[in-house]
Design a protein around this motif. Structure first.
Motif, mmCIF file in Angstrom:
data_model
loop_
_atom_site.group_PDB
_atom_site.id
_atom_site.type_symbol
_atom_site.label_atom_id
_atom_site.label_comp_id
_atom_site.label_asym_id
_atom_site.label_seq_id
_atom_site.Cartn_x
_atom_site.Cartn_y
_atom_site.Cartn_z
ATOM 1 N N GLN A 20 0.821 -0.809 8.570
ATOM 2 C CA GLN A 20 1.092 -1.696 7.445
ATOM 3 C C GLN A 20 1.598 -0.894 6.258
ATOM 4 O O GLN A 20 2.553 -1.281 5.585
ATOM 5 C CB GLN A 20 -0.179 -2.458 7.075
ATOM 6 C CG GLN A 20 0.018 -3.571 6.072
ATOM 7 C CD GLN A 20 -1.299 -4.261 5.759
ATOM 8 O OE1 GLN A 20 -2.303 -3.595 5.493
ATOM 9 N NE2 GLN A 20 -1.308 -5.576 5.803
ATOM 10 N N THR A 73 0.834 -1.191 0.000
ATOM 11 C CA THR A 73 0.000 0.000 0.000
ATOM 12 C C THR A 73 0.868 1.240 0.000
ATOM 13 O O THR A 73 1.785 1.364 0.797
ATOM 14 C CB THR A 73 -0.896 0.009 1.234
ATOM 15 O OG1 THR A 73 -1.637 -1.206 1.271
ATOM 16 C CG2 THR A 73 -1.855 1.165 1.204
ATOM 17 N N GLN A 108 -3.747 -0.560 9.586
ATOM 18 C CA GLN A 108 -3.499 -0.257 8.181
ATOM 19 C C GLN A 108 -2.423 0.811 8.023
ATOM 20 O O GLN A 108 -1.596 0.750 7.108
ATOM 21 C CB GLN A 108 -4.801 0.201 7.524
ATOM 22 C CG GLN A 108 -5.841 -0.899 7.392
ATOM 23 C CD GLN A 108 -7.148 -0.354 6.846
ATOM 24 O OE1 GLN A 108 -7.927 0.239 7.590
ATOM 25 N NE2 GLN A 108 -7.363 -0.526 5.573
ATOM 26 N N TRP A 145 -7.868 -5.779 2.056
ATOM 27 C CA TRP A 145 -7.943 -5.695 3.515
ATOM 28 C C TRP A 145 -8.945 -6.689 4.089
ATOM 29 O O TRP A 145 -8.773 -7.171 5.193
ATOM 30 C CB TRP A 145 -8.307 -4.275 3.908
ATOM 31 C CG TRP A 145 -8.481 -4.082 5.392
ATOM 32 C CD1 TRP A 145 -9.609 -3.780 6.066
ATOM 33 C CD2 TRP A 145 -7.454 -4.186 6.380
ATOM 34 N NE1 TRP A 145 -9.369 -3.690 7.410
ATOM 35 C CE2 TRP A 145 -8.049 -3.939 7.635
ATOM 36 C CE3 TRP A 145 -6.086 -4.483 6.341
ATOM 37 C CZ2 TRP A 145 -7.334 -3.965 8.831
ATOM 38 C CZ3 TRP A 145 -5.377 -4.510 7.530
ATOM 39 C CH2 TRP A 145 -5.998 -4.257 8.753
ATOM 40 N N ASP A 203 -6.970 -9.787 4.332
ATOM 41 C CA ASP A 203 -5.608 -9.601 4.829
ATOM 42 C C ASP A 203 -5.436 -10.306 6.175
ATOM 43 O O ASP A 203 -6.250 -10.116 7.080
ATOM 44 C CB ASP A 203 -5.345 -8.090 4.990
ATOM 45 C CG ASP A 203 -3.870 -7.790 5.180
ATOM 46 O OD1 ASP A 203 -3.178 -8.607 5.801
ATOM 47 O OD2 ASP A 203 -3.420 -6.722 4.711
ATOM 48 N N ASN A 251 -5.715 -8.114 9.230
ATOM 49 C CA ASN A 251 -7.034 -7.609 9.609
ATOM 50 C C ASN A 251 -7.480 -8.322 10.895
ATOM 51 O O ASN A 251 -7.582 -9.543 10.919
ATOM 52 C CB ASN A 251 -8.017 -7.909 8.468
ATOM 53 C CG ASN A 251 -9.407 -7.381 8.719
ATOM 54 O OD1 ASN A 251 -9.832 -7.217 9.862
ATOM 55 N ND2 ASN A 251 -10.140 -7.135 7.653
#
Length: 535
Positions: free
Chosen positions: A283, A44, A280, A78, A81, A84
């Motif tokens: 990440q 990302t 996130q 996500w 993922d 998550n």
């Protein structure tokens, strides 16, 4: 691909995507977090996700959780993922829930463990005013309600984990301060600080459950979490009665410090961050490629620059806004607060009832609080299962679409048991019946209270995007009444007696607990549609 990117084995790698076809991350018309671009390594890009998350801090629960129900064109990596939190194994979810429940059990335990020893405290500190004596117990709840007002929004800015850890660690020192307090003022100060630090698990715990579980799985986990704040104050007097009777009331705080330290020893190495936007964000930070890392911070959108005073004010004021601008949040929180006030009224009056009327010792009197605990346990195991079954049934009837109002029906049953328990307890105590009768009445009240708390908390978590802020507003309300009720409880029962005093409370419980939940069940969706507070 850089060596740094290739070494990130713990970050899932996704197929490359053309830069001209951005991939939507969250299907939400109200969220500014609408797309995620990917570099050729599949990571990302921090250029896009960092400022978006910082600006909106979209709560994780708004992200769909079942990939099978999401159109392929809008599905996000996500959702599948491994990082998550909703995709973690049941074992990991279970022990994280258990740790949060342990934190949430230990802190409310502090609120009532000294209740059987109030007479000893009165003697040691020479307290002549009954209101001041009651305040040594209930001042904990004053700060216990204030703390979530800023701790819950902070958890929506910086995550849940360290809010929980820091609050628990501070509680160790404040418990020791209470044990060594040389005066009434010092005792009141440390009791206040204990409530402040002890409110961290209550401020974040419900939101952690929301982070980990989707709507259909949430009831059982929420029941386990809710049991902590309610069963803790019940076990407190049971333990505190024998401790105060044998070695002195001040030693209860050394016991509390030890339990709190044990909770930290378990929680600090095992608890993981569950707040989706922060997960996130981290990440994305790990996935950023080396070329972007070489760019100066000013050339990238550093989210810390967004966190000015205005940003902080918006987040810290959110619990007040939700509590006082939402009819739904206000009325449900008011009913919870009323029940919580009665609950703490038991702690300052039940002790006198069983020592003076029935002639029990402090240790045996502490056991009389067990009726509340039995009621809580029965409601936890039966209520959670009943809530899950009923919710799934209503969702199926609604074409597979779940609504927050489908959480309300169990509240109807709980609202009936509350006044029944109060009438039973009050009039059996007034008539000096066998001691088991008021204990049964308190158990019926505890059953109805737990059966009411569970659907209200599930509703607030599901109906409002900022779950921690919505719950913290409710916690403020209930803690204020939990603080206030014991201050006048003794005077009320002295003037009206246990029978009419509890009849008055039962009448108010009927007025608050029956018409408003029915109205919200039928009109809640329309009220939410007219408001932007739940988005």
């Amino acid at each position: 691909m850089s060596s740094r990117s290739s070494s990130l084995t713990h970050v899932p790698t996704y197929p490359a995507r053309p830069p001209s076809k951005p991939h939507p991350m969250v299907s939400s018309s109200r969220s500014s977090l609408t797309r995620v671009d990917h570099d050729e390594a599949g990571c990302t890009s921090k250029d896009h996700i960092l400022p978006k998350i910082a600006d909106s801090m979209v709560p994780f629960k708004t992200v769909p959780t079942d990939p099978a129900k999401v159109q392929p064109s809008v599905a996000s990596e996500w959702l599948v993922d491994p990082e998550n939190p909703r995709n973690w194994s049941n074992f990991r979810k279970g022990y994280i829930t258990a740790i949060v429940s342990l934190y949430t059990f230990v802190s409310p335990l502090s609120s009532s463990i000294m209740a059987p020893g109030l007479a000893e405290i009165q003697q040691q500190y020479n307290i002549m005013n009954q209101a001041i004596l009651a305040m040594t117990l209930s001042i904990f709840l004053l700060s216990f309600g204030i703390g979530p007002l800023f701790l819950a929004p902070l958890s929506e800015m910086y995550g849940r984990k360290w809010i929980l850890h820091i609050g628990n660690l501070l509680s160790i020192f404040f418990n020791l301060g209470c044990a060594l307090a040389p005066s009434t003022a010092t005792l009141l100060l440390f009791r206040f600080l204990m409530g402040l630090s002890g409110s961290a698990p209550v401020a974040c715990g419900g939101a952690v459950i929301s982070d980990l579980f989707n709507e259909e799985e949430r009831a059982s986990a929420m029941a386990l979490y809710t049991l902590g704040p309610l069963i803790g104050p019940v076990l407190g007097p049971i333990c505190g009665g024998f401790i105060a009777q044998t070695i002195g009331v001040h030693y209860v705080y050394f016991v509390l410090a030890g339990l709190t330290a044990c909770a930290s020893l378990v929680g600090i190495p095992l608890l993981r961050e569950t707040y989706g936007p922060l997960v996130q964000l981290r990440q994305a930070s790990r996935c950023v490629d080396s070329e972007k890392k070489l760019q100066p911070v000013e050339d990238r959108h550093d989210p810390t620059k967004k966190r000015n005073l205005g940003y902080v004010w918006v987040n810290l004021s959110r619990p007040w806004v939700l509590l006082f601008r939402s009819f739904i949040c206000f009325t449900l929180s008011l009913y919870m607060a009323f029940l919580y006030g009665i609950y703490y009224l038991f702690f300052t009056t039940l002790n006198g009832l069983f020592t003076k009327t029935y002639g029990f010792s402090l240790g045996i009197t502490g056991l009389m609080y067990g009726g509340l605990g039995v009621g809580f346990l029965l409601a936890t195991f039966s209520g959670a299962e009943f809530s899950n079954i009923l919710y799934k049934h209503l969702v199926k009837k609604n074409g597979g679409v779940g609504e927050p109002e489908m959480r309300i029906p169990p509240l109807f049953l709980g609202s009936i048991f509350v006044p029944i328990g109060l009438f039973w307890y009050g009039w059996s105590a007034e008539a000096h019946l066998h001691w088991i009768m008021p204990v049964i009445g308190s158990g019926l009240f505890g059953f109805g209270m737990m059966l009411s708390f569970l659907p209200i908390q599930l509703y607030l978590v599901q109906a409002f995007k900022y779950a921690a802020s919505a719950l913290s507003g409710a916690i403020l309300f209930r803690s204020m009444l939990g603080f206030a009720f014991p201050l006048f409880g003794s005077q009320m029962f002295s003037a009206m007696g246990y029978g009419w005093g509890n009849t008055l409370l039962g009448g108010f419980a009927i007025c608050l607990g029956i018409p408003f939940p029915i109205y919200i069940y039928y009109r809640g969706a329309a009220l939410r549609a007219k408001s932007d507070l739940n988005h």
